[in-house]
Every structure is written in structure tokens, then in C-alpha cells.
Design a protein around this motif. Structure first.
Motif, PDB file in Angstrom:
ATOM      1  N   GLU A 100      37.735   6.418   9.583  1.00 33.19           N
ATOM      2  CA  GLU A 100      38.137   5.228  10.335  1.00 33.19           C
ATOM      3  C   GLU A 100      37.204   4.918  11.490  1.00 33.19           C
ATOM      4  N   GLU A 137      45.282   2.894  -2.629  1.00 35.33           N
ATOM      5  CA  GLU A 137      44.859   3.825  -1.572  1.00 35.33           C
ATOM      6  C   GLU A 137      44.805   3.055  -0.258  1.00 35.33           C
ATOM      7  N   PHE A 138      45.761   3.320   0.614  1.00 34.56           N
ATOM      8  CA  PHE A 138      45.859   2.518   1.833  1.00 34.56           C
ATOM      9  C   PHE A 138      44.744   2.812   2.827  1.00 34.56           C
ATOM     10  N   SER A 139      44.064   3.943   2.708  1.00 35.43           N
ATOM     11  CA  SER A 139      42.906   4.175   3.572  1.00 35.43           C
ATOM     12  C   SER A 139      41.802   3.176   3.244  1.00 35.43           C
ATOM     13  N   ASN A 142      43.130  -0.403   4.165  1.00 38.34           N
ATOM     14  CA  ASN A 142      43.015  -0.661   5.601  1.00 38.34           C
ATOM     15  C   ASN A 142      41.584  -0.991   6.002  1.00 38.34           C
ATOM     16  N   THR A 186      54.191  -4.015   0.774  1.00 38.00           N
ATOM     17  CA  THR A 186      54.183  -2.963   1.798  1.00 38.00           C
ATOM     18  C   THR A 186      55.545  -2.863   2.482  1.00 38.00           C
ATOM     19  N   PRO A 198      52.774  10.813   8.040  1.00 33.83           N
ATOM     20  CA  PRO A 198      51.433  10.312   7.707  1.00 33.83           C
ATOM     21  C   PRO A 198      51.466   9.015   6.904  1.00 33.83           C
ATOM     22  N   ILE A 199      52.375   8.922   5.925  1.00 33.93           N
ATOM     23  CA  ILE A 199      52.417   7.728   5.078  1.00 33.93           C
ATOM     24  C   ILE A 199      52.910   6.527   5.875  1.00 33.93           C
ATOM     25  N   LYS A 201      52.704   5.987   9.030  1.00 34.71           N
ATOM     26  CA  LYS A 201      51.667   5.561   9.975  1.00 34.71           C
ATOM     27  C   LYS A 201      50.605   4.722   9.278  1.00 34.71           C
ATOM     28  N   THR A 202      50.222   5.153   8.090  1.00 34.32           N
ATOM     29  CA  THR A 202      49.221   4.384   7.334  1.00 34.32           C
ATOM     30  C   THR A 202      49.759   3.012   6.980  1.00 34.32           C
ATOM     31  N   SER A 205      49.869   0.846   9.999  1.00 31.66           N
ATOM     32  CA  SER A 205      48.511   0.405  10.332  1.00 31.66           C
ATOM     33  C   SER A 205      48.142  -0.816   9.504  1.00 31.66           C
ATOM     34  N   SER A 206      48.522  -0.783   8.228  1.00 29.91           N
ATOM     35  CA  SER A 206      48.265  -1.939   7.358  1.00 29.91           C
ATOM     36  C   SER A 206      49.010  -3.162   7.855  1.00 29.91           C
TER      37      SER A 206
END
Length: 908
Positions: A100, A137-139, A142, A186, A198-199, A201-202, A205-206
Motif C-alpha cells: 500500500e 482480491e480487495f488488495s 483497493n 461490498t 483484517p477483512i 478493515k479491507t 477501506s474500499s
């Protein structure tokens, strides 16, 4: 691993060195490497390899793209087409698969490229990005969203244009539906992951990024797609406002978490719809009022909620400002509830504010004094009060005045225990009283139901009369803020009465307090009275000058205020206003300023401070030498050692333009003969390295002009050729051609005639006509006509005609008809138009060719054009493609590698 890769990696690491010389050496190495083919690709390779300088490489890549990507019409690109293609091919994929911290830098770089190339030269960018939405894959998603946000956020501030609408239409056609589908999906999956930190938060973030993109895409106008899908968006927005996610709560009291950021952005989105699209949004507006009100009254006072509370209050203000929603607020119980539960709590000075006041004064000043506190609770609460005053002036003023009186009463009973009450009261009165405000003048109109003068004399002045600067410093700062806010309404007598009290605080130990005192004095000295003349004059501060100057230099020695820009700006204003009345203090002034200049040369970090420092030095030179021209030698003796040893030899880029301007000022004052140092430095002024930096160009030209005027006779023939080269480069540049005209005009006017041979004059005209044919602009034609006029006046019309015709047979006739007659009306400026009138009148009346029959028709046309200069208004029309000429429009030799442009502070 190649040698280039190793060298680049090494110098990237050295840019973080604590040693200034080491850092500057590596920065210059990287600057030189920008010219090399493949430089951007090599930086991306370092980023991809994940070595310890990957972040440095990503930042350097972003800055490299920012300086060099833009293509200028008819100019060679700074990055080859091959490199451009490779960069665009690699950068998106690399960004999506990077951590990131690197994603953020690469996203910015993509947005810079997109600003120039999207959509015409990068048509597949959005398709490439949108394709990753289906990855799951949200990473990666994002990364796409972050890039889209940086790419689209400029829509919030760009002026409307056909090109902008076309781009937004393309974006909406490709991006609106996938974004809406992603948003919906989402939100739908959130309940399944509420306990998975963790999920969730991701996912949040999106959602934050999606909400920001929504704001950007809806800012210019309400797109049809979003209007058709408003139910989906507003239903989910309201749901997200009301949904609490305990796992996202953070321990920090200062930094906003994802939950706060999302709710804040939703409030901002709702406020935008309430302000701009209230007709379409009206069915959702009341329920958002309810949701946001409930959110407000249960949100804590910690700093991490400040942005959320600010945007939530701004939503209520947006609704209040619409006359059709008066009924929601006009009842007395509604006003009372808002006062008790929203306004007063969010105007209170909190422990975190006191901590910032004492431990982080720069941030406190930035938020409070400079008007940039848009995201603070206080600013939002003040804006809400002003909105209510505008809609319900008398009832709002009466209700809030009761609270003001109550808070002031508590303070009077125990100042040490209830000073926070008076702090809130001052802010509340300020909000109630302001009805017309500008940044330049402060409050220009006050509420008729607020007795401003009584509050000033009974509550503000007594606090400033307290001689202990350490007692209740926050209240003293509030009072200074009140004075500066209402400065144009308080009247000169009140301001002169309070001025000595403010001066006493200039060296108060608290940084906020002495900075506010400096700011107040500076603002008071520039107030204009009727007739646009200064309200105060030098006589008003003459008796206070010694105290002001002593206290300012004392403050500049205090820890944290060594480079206090407010102090230096105030010093500049004081010198400017006092003029010759400052002469008794001039030696101390120059000594203090020159010592300060030596100090800041070690590590220049405050551009505004540096600017005001050189402004102040220039004022000292002007004021002193206007009375005693021989004093210029003393200034040269004091300053030239610093200029040469501390700045020019060490190549302090930030200061070099100022040095050239001050040297110009000194030389312009001097009478011939001039000291050798000016002629010794002259060859160095022609060094291409100096001319590569755009900020140097105007000061360099001015200094060369001064040398030509004072000692043009001694310029060697070789240097004359170099001067011609400089002129040719300036003339080639659309953004610098005016400096080329300034230089060549000085040569024509001031150079001895034997220095400007007929051959050299022909070379000048060849360069001018080549540019006119290849890249004609309105600005260039204006400068050309003024130059023609000066040339005719300094030489003769026949010489002008002969040189022009020597370029090509019959060219003089074409120039008169198609340039002089056609465009004379476009010349701007009183002196420029007068120059053209004199020069071309001489051409009309004394040029031999105009006495022949062949030129009779041109004679009439030129006469009509000259009459037009006298009788017709200026023609200010500019071709459409000339409105946005950028600062940097020059090819390789003119690389734009430094973005600091000092103001012109020494007018000729």
C-alpha cells in the motif's frame, strides 16, 4: 545487476542522508539522470525489486513524471515515446501488486500521466483497471480504487469545459456501473465479516475510496446514471451511517479510523447533494437529517472524530441554508436543542486543543489563524451559527446571546477556573457578529443585534491590557484573533489604542501568542481607508518603531520561531510603511537580517520566510540608497560575501533567484564605474545550468540588463555571442519570450553602437521572424511590435526597413500590412501603446519608402491603425489555444526541475 542500477540505488539512499551536502550531491545526480533514456523504467524496476530504497524510488518516479511527462505543442518531449509506452504498460500492474505504501506513490504517478494522456493517448486505462474488479482480491481492488480516486479528484476543482465534460462522460460510461455494482456487492457482504478484523478493515477501506470517487464523479453535475441509481447509493449510505462496527474502533484519540472516515465522507456526499441537487435529493434529505443528528449527539469529543463532526455539522448547515427547509429549524425548541447539543459543545476548548496550543503551535496556527480550519469542529460550529443568523437573525442572536452572557458571568466569577467559558463566548460572538467577510479585509459587515464595540471595550481590551504574557495565553490569542477579524469595523482610533498592547506580545514566550501578535500588526498596517489609501501611515508607528523591531528580532531568536514567517512578514510591512523613518534603525536592521540570512542558508526550509527576508533586505537597500546613493557600497560589502560564499558557491537553489534580483537592485542604483565583481560574475550568469531553472530566468535577465546598462562597453565579443544564444533560447520559449524581448531591448537601447553590428542586428531579426512564422502567439506579437517601435526610435525607420527587406525581398511590406497594421490594437499597457504610437508614427512620417506610390495604400492603413491606438479600446482577444500556456514550455535545455518561483519583489 547493471552499473546504472547500482549507482541509482546508491544515490536514492543518499537522498535520505542527514548531511545536507551529501543529500544535495545525490539530488543533483538524480536530476542529471532524468535526461537519460530509460530512467523512468529503471526506477520502476527498483520499485518492483522491493529493495530498501523502493519507497525512495517510487517517490522519485512520481516526481520525475510530474516534472517531465507533460508534452508542449511544437516542443520535443522530455521523455521519449518509447519510454512513455513502456511506463504506461508497466506502471498499472506494478501498482496493483505493490504494498500500500508504494501503491499510493504509483497511483499519484498514474493520475499525473492520466491527466495528460487520458483518454486520447491512454484509451484502455479504465478498462485495464475495471478488469481487476472481478478478481475478488480487495488488495488489488483497493489499488484500482485509489488510482481512480487520484485520477478523478481533479473534477472537484476544474473549471467547466467541453473537454472536461467529454472526459467525465467517458469515465461515467465505463466506470459508473462497475463502481455501483462493486459498492452494492461490498455492502452486501459486510454482515458476513463483522467479526473478522483484517477483512472488515479491507472492505471499509474500499468503501471509503468508493465514497470519495462518488463525490468526485458527482461534483460537476448530477450524472443521469447516479440519479437513476440514487436509491441504491443513498440507502446504503444511510445504512453505513447508522451501522456501528465495534471491531473498527481504535484506541487512538487523535487519528480517525476507517469507520469515522467513511461516515465523514458520506456526510460530505449528502451535503453536496443537499446543496447542489436538492430537488432530486429532497425525498432523502429529512431522513439524513435524522441520521446525522443522531450521529452527532452520540459522537465523542476526541480529535479523531473532528472530521466526522465537522462534515456532519456542515450537512445541517447546507440544509439550513435552503429556504425551503426553514421549517426544520425555525421552532425555538429546535434552535435551543442545536445550541445546547451541537454548537456549544463543539465550540468548547478541549484538552487536546490546549495540548496542541502548547506542544504543536504550528498546527494550531495553521488551523485557527490562517482560515484553513475547514475540518475542525469549531469552524463547522461557527459556520452553522452564521447560517442560522442569516435565516433567523434576531431569534438566533437573542438565544445565543443568553449563553454568551452566562459564560462571561462564570468567567468573571473565577477566571482561572472558567477561562474556557470566555474562550467559547468570544468564538460565539465572532460567529454571531460576522455577516460579510473576506480574507483580505476580515469582517466587512456586522450583525445589527450584536453590540460589537461594547464587547470589544469590555471583554477584549481588558485581556490585552494584562501585562503578564503568560497569564491565560489562549484568551489573549482569542482576543488578537477577534481584533484581526473585525479590524475594518473597529475604526482607526480603536486600532491605534490597541496597537501598543499588541506590540507588547510580540516577544511573548508562547509561540502562538507572539505569532498572532505579529499577524495582527501586519494586517492592521495594510488596511485601506476610503480612496484606497492606507489607513495607517509611518507617523502612526514612528514612536513605536524601536520597540517593534527589538521585539521582532527577540522573537526570531526563540526556539521554534527562528524562521517564523509571520514575524518576517510583519517586519517587512513595518519597514515598508515607515520608509525613511526607519533610517535611525537601519544598521541594526541590516545586521539582523544578514545574520538571519547566514543562518537560513544552512538549511532553507521556509519559502515564505525566505521571501519576506529578501523583501525586507530589498526595502532596506531602497530606503537607504534613496537618501544616500553612496551607501550601496556598504550593502555590497555586507551582502556579497554571503551571496558568493554561502549561496552561489553552494548552489542554494532556493536563494539564487533572490540573489540575482538583489544584485540587480544594487547595480541599478550604482553610478558607473561599477565594481569588478559584477563583471567577474558576468560570464557565470551565462552558464546554461542557471538557465535550466525557470525561477532564475527573470532575475538573470534583469541582472544582465543592469550590467548592459552600466558597463555594456566592457562585454567581450565572445560573451556577446553567448548573449545572443541566451536571447535565441528565450525567444524560442512561449513562456519566456517576454524575457527575450527585455534582454534584446536593453541591448538595442544601452549597448554601444559598435557592439551591435549590422550583422548582429540581422541575426536578431532572423530569430524573431523565424519564431513569428513557426509559433505565432498573441503575446509574442505584442512584444514584437513594442520591440519594432523601440528599434525604429533608437535607429531609424529606414534602417528598420532595410534590415527587414534584407531577410526577403518585399518582406517589409508584408510585415507592415500583416503584423503592424493588423495587430497594433492588441498591444497592452499605457507605456507600451505610447511606445508603439511614437515608433510607428516615426515610421509613417519619415520612412523613405512610404513616400513612393507603391506604399500609398499601406500609409493609409498604418495611419488608421495609429488613430485606433489613440481612440479605440485595447483588443484583449486571445486565441483559444493560447489561454493555458504553461510555465514550462521549453525543450531539453530548459528542463523544468524546480517548482519554486519567487515573486518579483524589486520592481524596476
Amino acid at each position: 545487476m547493471g552499473e546504472e542500477y547500482k549507482a541509482l540505488s546508491f544515490h536514492l539512499g543518499q537522498t535520505m542522508s542527514p548531511d545536507g551536502d551529501t543529500r544535495r550531491t545525490s539530488e543533483k545526480f538524480l536530476e542529471a539522470c532524468e535526461k537519460n533514456p530509460g530512467y523512468g523504467i529503471l526506477l520502476l524496476r527498483i520499485v518492483k525489486d522491493g529493495v530498501n530504497v523502493s519507497l525512495n524510488a517510487a517517490i522519485t518516479f512520481k516526481n520525475f513524471i510530474d516534472r517531465n511527462w507533460r508534452m508542449i505543442d511544437e516542443e520535443p518531449g522530455k521523455i521519449s515515446e518509447k519510454d512513455r509506452v513502456e511506463i504506461k504498460t508497466a506502471v498499472v500492474t506494478l501498482m496493483l501488486h505493490s504494498p500500500e505504501i508504494l501503491q499510493k506513490q504509483l497511483s499519484e504517478a498514474i493520475s499525473i500521466i492520466g491527466r495528460e494522456d487520458f483518454p486520447e493517448k491512454w484509451p484502455h486505462l479504465l478498462d485495464e483497471m475495471i478488469g481487476h474488479f472481478s478478481s475478488g482480491e480487495f488488495s488489488i481492488i483497493n489499488g484500482v480504487l485509489r488510482t481512480a480516486h487520484t485520477l478523478f479528484k481533479r473534477y472537484r476543482h476544474e473549471f467547466r469545459s467541453d473537454n472536461l465534460w467529454t472526459e467525465i462522460k467517458i469515465v461515467l460510461g465505463s466506470f459508473a456501473k462497475p463502481l455501483t455494482d462493486l459498492f452494492d456487492q461490498t455492502v452486501q457482504i459486510l454482515p458476513n465479516h463483522m467479526n473478522n478484523g483484517p477483512i472488515i478493515k479491507t472492505l471499509y477501506s474500499s468503501l471509503v475510496l468508493i465514497a470519495k470517487i462518488f463525490y468526485s464523479l458527482n461534483y460537476q453535475d448530477l450524472p443521469e446514471f447516479f440519479e437513476d441509481n440514487m436509491k441504491t447509493w443513498m440507502t446504503h449510505f444511510k445504512q453505513l451511517l447508522e451501522t456501528d462496527v465495534p471491531i473498527l474502533n481504535t484506541d487512538s484519540e487523535d487519528e480517525a479510523g476507517l469507520l469515522e472516515l467513511l461516515r465523514s465522507q458520506i456526510c460530505e456526499n449528502a451535503a453536496m447533494y443537499a446543496q447542489k441537487y436538492d430537488e432530486e435529493f429532497k425525498s432523502y434529505l429529512p431522513e439524513f437529517v435524522t441520521s446525522i443528528w443522531n450521529l452527532l449527539i452520540k459522537t465523542g469529543s476526541q480529535m479523531k472524530y473532528d472530521l466526522l463532526v465537522s462534515n456532519a455539522i456542515n450537512y445541517l448547515r447546507s440544509v439550513c441554508e435552503r429556504p425551503q427547509y426553514r421549517s426544520l429549524f425555525e421552532k425555538e425548541e429546535s434552535l435551543l436543542s442545536i445550541c445546547q447539543k451541537v454548537v456549544i459543545p463543539n465550540m468548547q476548548f478541549r484538552p487536546s486543543d490546549l495540548e496542541m496550543f502548547e506542544d504543536n503551535p504550528d498546527e494550531y496556527i495553521r488551523r485557527d489563524m490562517e482560515g484553513s480550519d475547514v475540518d475542525t469542529r469549531r469552524r463547522a460550529a461557527c459556520d452553522l451559527v452564521r447560517a442560522f443568523v442569516k435565516q433567523f437573525e434576531q431569534p438566533t442572536t437573542q438565544l445565543f446571546s443568553q449563553y454568551v452572557n452566562l459564560m462571561l458571568q462564570r468567567y468573571a466569577e473565577s477566571p482561572d477556573n472558567h477561562w474556557i467559558e470566555k474562550d467559547a463566548a468570544i468564538y460565539l460572538v465572532t460567529s454571531l457578529a460576522q455577516q460579510g467577510t473576506t480574507q483580505k479585509h476580515g469582517a466587512t459587515k456586522s450583525n445589527q443585534f450584536v453590540n460589537l464595540m461594547e464587547f470589544f471595550t469590555t471583554q477584549i481590551v481588558p485581556e490585552l491590557q494584562n501585562n503578564d504574557p503568560t497569564r491565560l495565553p489562549v484568551l489573549k490569542a482569542d482576543c488578537l484573533r477577534f481584533v484581526v477579524t473585525f479590524r475594518t469595523l473597529l475604526g482607526k482610533n480603536n486600532l491605534l489604542a490597541v496597537l501598543p498592547l499588541v506590540i507588547k506580545l510580540l516577544d511573548a514566550p508562547n509561540r502562538v501568542l507572539h505569532t498572532y501578535a505579529a499577524h495582527v500588526i501586519e494586517r492592521l498596517l495594510v488596511i485601506k481607508a476610503d480612496g484606497n489609501v492606507p489607513l495607517m501611515n509611518g507617523s502612526d508607528i514612528e514612536g513605536l518603531l524601536g520597540e517593534i523591531l527589538t521585539k521582532i528580532f527577540n522573537a526570531l531568536k526563540m526556539e521554534g520561531s527562528e524562521e517564523n514567517e509571520y514575524m518576517m512578514k510583519t517586519l517587512m510591512r513595518v519597514i515598508s510603511l515607515s520608509q525613511e523613518k526607519s533610517l535611525p534603525f537601519m544598521q541594526a536592521l541590516v545586521t539582523g537580517l544578514s545574520e538571519k540570512l547566514k543562518d537560513v542558508c544552512k538549511n532553507p526550509s521556509k519559502p515564505h520566510f525566505n521571501h519576506y527576508l529578501f523583501e525586507s533586505l530589498s526595502l532596506c537597500i531602497r530606503i537607504t540608497c534613496s537618501k544616500s546613493p553612496e551607501a550601496v557600497a556598504s550593502f555590497e560589502q555586507v551582502l556579497f560575501t554571503i551571496f558568493c560564499d554561502n549561496i552561489l558557491q553552494r548552489d542554494i537553489v532556493e536563494f539564487i533567484p533572490y540573489v540575482f534580483q538583489v544584485m540587480s537592485l544594487l547595480l541599478e542604483i550604482r553610478e558607473p564605474e561599477i565594481p569588478d565583481i559584477y563583471m567577474n560574475i558576468f560570464p557565470h550568469l551565462l552558464n546554461p545550468l542557471y538557465w535550466e531553472r525557470p525561477g532564475n530566468i527573470a532575475p538573470l535577465v534583469r541582472l544582465i540588463q543592469a550590467i548592459i546598462e552600466k558597463n555594456g562597453e566592457k562585454i567581450e565579443e565572445e560573451k556577446m555571442n553567448n548573449l545572443m544564444g541566451v536571447f535565441q533560447k528565450l525567444n524560442h520559449s512561449k513562456s519566456n519570450d517576454q524575457h527575450g524581448f527585455s534582454l534584446i531591448t536593453s541591448m538595442i537601447e544601452k549597448m554601444p553602437s559598435h557592439k551591435l553590428t549590422d550583422t548582429r542586428k540581422s541575426q536578431i531579426f532572423t530569430v524573431l521572424f523565424k519564431r513569428l512564422m513557426q509559433a505565432k502567439t498573441t503575446k509574442y506579437v505584442r512584444g514584437l511590435l513594442v520591440f519594432f517601435s523601440i528599434f525604429i526610435i533608437r535607429n531609424s525607420p529606414d534602417v528598420f526597413q532595410q534590415i527587414v527587406d534584407s531577410m526577403q525581398a518585399g518582406m517589409f511590406k508584408m510585415v507592415v500590412e500583416r503584423v503592424i497594421v493588423a495587430d497594433m490594437q492588441k498591444v497592452h499597457g499605457k507605456m507600451e501603446r505610447k511606445t508603439c504610437f511614437v515608433g510607428f508614427t516615426r515610421l509613417l512620417t519619415t520612412c523613405t519608402l512610404f513616400l513612393t506610390d507603391e506604399y500609398a495604400t499601406l500609409w493609409v492603413g498604418l495611419l488608421e491603425a495609429l488613430i485606433g491606438v489613440l481612440e479605440l479600446p485595447e483588443d484583449k482577444s486571445v486565441a483559444d489555444n493560447e489561454h493555458f500556456v504553461e510555465i514550462d514550455e521549453t525543450p531539453g535545455w530548459w528542463r523544468h526541475d524546480h517548482l519554486f518561483f519567487p515573486h518579483t519583489f524589486c520592481s524596476s
